[in-house]
Enzyme design. Structure first.
Site, mmCIF file in Angstrom:
data_model
loop_
_atom_site.group_PDB
_atom_site.id
_atom_site.type_symbol
_atom_site.label_atom_id
_atom_site.label_comp_id
_atom_site.label_asym_id
_atom_site.label_seq_id
_atom_site.Cartn_x
_atom_site.Cartn_y
_atom_site.Cartn_z
ATOM 1 C CD GLU A 60 -1.712 -2.422 1.370
ATOM 2 O OE1 GLU A 60 -2.506 -3.334 1.068
ATOM 3 O OE2 GLU A 60 -0.606 -2.630 1.907
ATOM 4 C CG HIS A 130 -11.506 -7.930 5.708
ATOM 5 N ND1 HIS A 130 -10.841 -8.827 6.506
ATOM 6 C CD2 HIS A 130 -10.855 -7.933 4.521
ATOM 7 C CE1 HIS A 130 -9.839 -9.372 5.834
ATOM 8 N NE2 HIS A 130 -9.819 -8.842 4.627
#
Length: 325
Positions: A60, A130
């Site tokens: 990322e 998540h």
């Protein structure tokens, strides 16, 4: 007009943006021919080529470092972070580079063409890795814009605005509504103003404020309250940074009450910022304390998601408590 779910509206916005300018690039983990984990970028590689919509390594920080470089050269970089929970390795690039690029160069350079797309929030049995809603971490950072749409119409218009805005934008998509939220969306290009709240329902007794997926909970709670004779004004904040203080303050001056609801944990959440500001703006108009209906100060629990989830019943209880204060 065409009927689209939220995911299709986002895909349509990306398609329009890439057709509009060959300087628009979309990329992220598995976003190429696979179309992303939620298929938001489906068909874009086939249509525009592997050099315009492509996969990145699973890093990322690297995705955002590359995106900053691309945007600094005048391109429109649309970087997808696969889940909002995974944005933290890129925190330094976003907060210290993206947000400060224009400032540190004295406006000689900028990364205004940067848009960061990421799905956020719970309600999908995703557990603690998540399901997070990390908007407040970034709302503390001057130089960014943060946008959180609630439905397909808003998602398309806001994303097209974000892509071509002259500032870096964090575009947070409510994944619980990707396929659940369906509505009529214009097929042609259109934009919606960033930084402007939307009065979803007018009312006179109490203001209920939310953003993203939580607007649905506010609307359902308002329907329940209506059965008790309580007329709620429901506002979608839409943009977290900058946020529309005047629209919210004007509503609270009228109703005298405010309930704010967010998915994120209560401590340090953006609801706290709204509450503090509206208290400053509307103190003499308030008939009851400003209420916050938020997630708990605990990691998002998989086995107790239904108990943890900030549903319409919790918002309704806060409305009732405010009205009877």
């Amino acid at each position: 007009m065409a009927k689209m779910n939220l995911l299709q509206a986002i895909n349509n916005a990306l398609d329009i943006a890439m057709a509009k300018s060959d300087k628009v690039y979309s990329f992220g983990e598995d976003t190429g021919a696979f179309g992303g984990v939620f298929r938001a970028t489906s068909g874009l590689t086939e249509k525009y080529g592997r050099h315009r919509n492509f996969n990145t390594p699973l890093v990322e920080q690297g995705i955002l470092g590359f995106a900053n470089g691309l945007a600094s050269q005048g391109s429109y970089a649309i970087a997808e972070i696969q889940f909002g929970d995974y944005i933290f390795p890129a925190f330094d690039q976003i907060v210290n580079e993206s947000a400060k690029f224009r400032y540190r160069s004295g406006n000689e350079f900028d990364v205004g063409g940067l848009t960061i797309r990421t799905p956020y929030g719970g309600g999908i049995a995703g557990g603690h890795y998540h399901s997070q809603s990390p908007e407040a971490y970034f709302a503390h950072t001057p130089g960014l814009k943060i946008v959180m749409p609630r439905n397909p119409y808003m998602a398309k218009g806001l994303l097209l605005s974000a892509i071509f805005d002259k500032n870096p934008v964090l575009f947070m998509e409510p994944k619980r509504l990707y396929r659940a939220s369906v509505g009529e969306v214009p097929e042609e290009e259109y934009t919606l103003e960033l930084g402007k709240a939307d009065v979803v329902k007018e009312g006179k007794d109490i203001t209920v404020l939310a953003w993203g997926a939580q607007v649905e909970m506010a609307e359902k709670a308002a329907e329940m309250a209506a059965n008790d004779g309580i007329d709620c004004e429901v506002i979608d904040l839409v943009s977290i940074l900058p946020w529309d203080v005047e629209t919210v303050a004007e509503s609270v001056r009228k109703t005298g009450r405010l309930v704010i609801t967010q998915e994120a944990p209560i401590t340090g959440g953006f609801a706290s910022e709204v509450a503090a500001t509206i208290q400053d703006e509307c103190f003499l108009y308030l008939e009851s304390p400003i209420a916050r209906v938020c997630g708990l100060d605990t990691p998002y629990p998989l086995s107790h998601e239904k108990e943890y989830f900030v549903d319409h019943l919790k918002v309704y209880e806060a409305i009732k408590a405010s009205m009877t204060y």
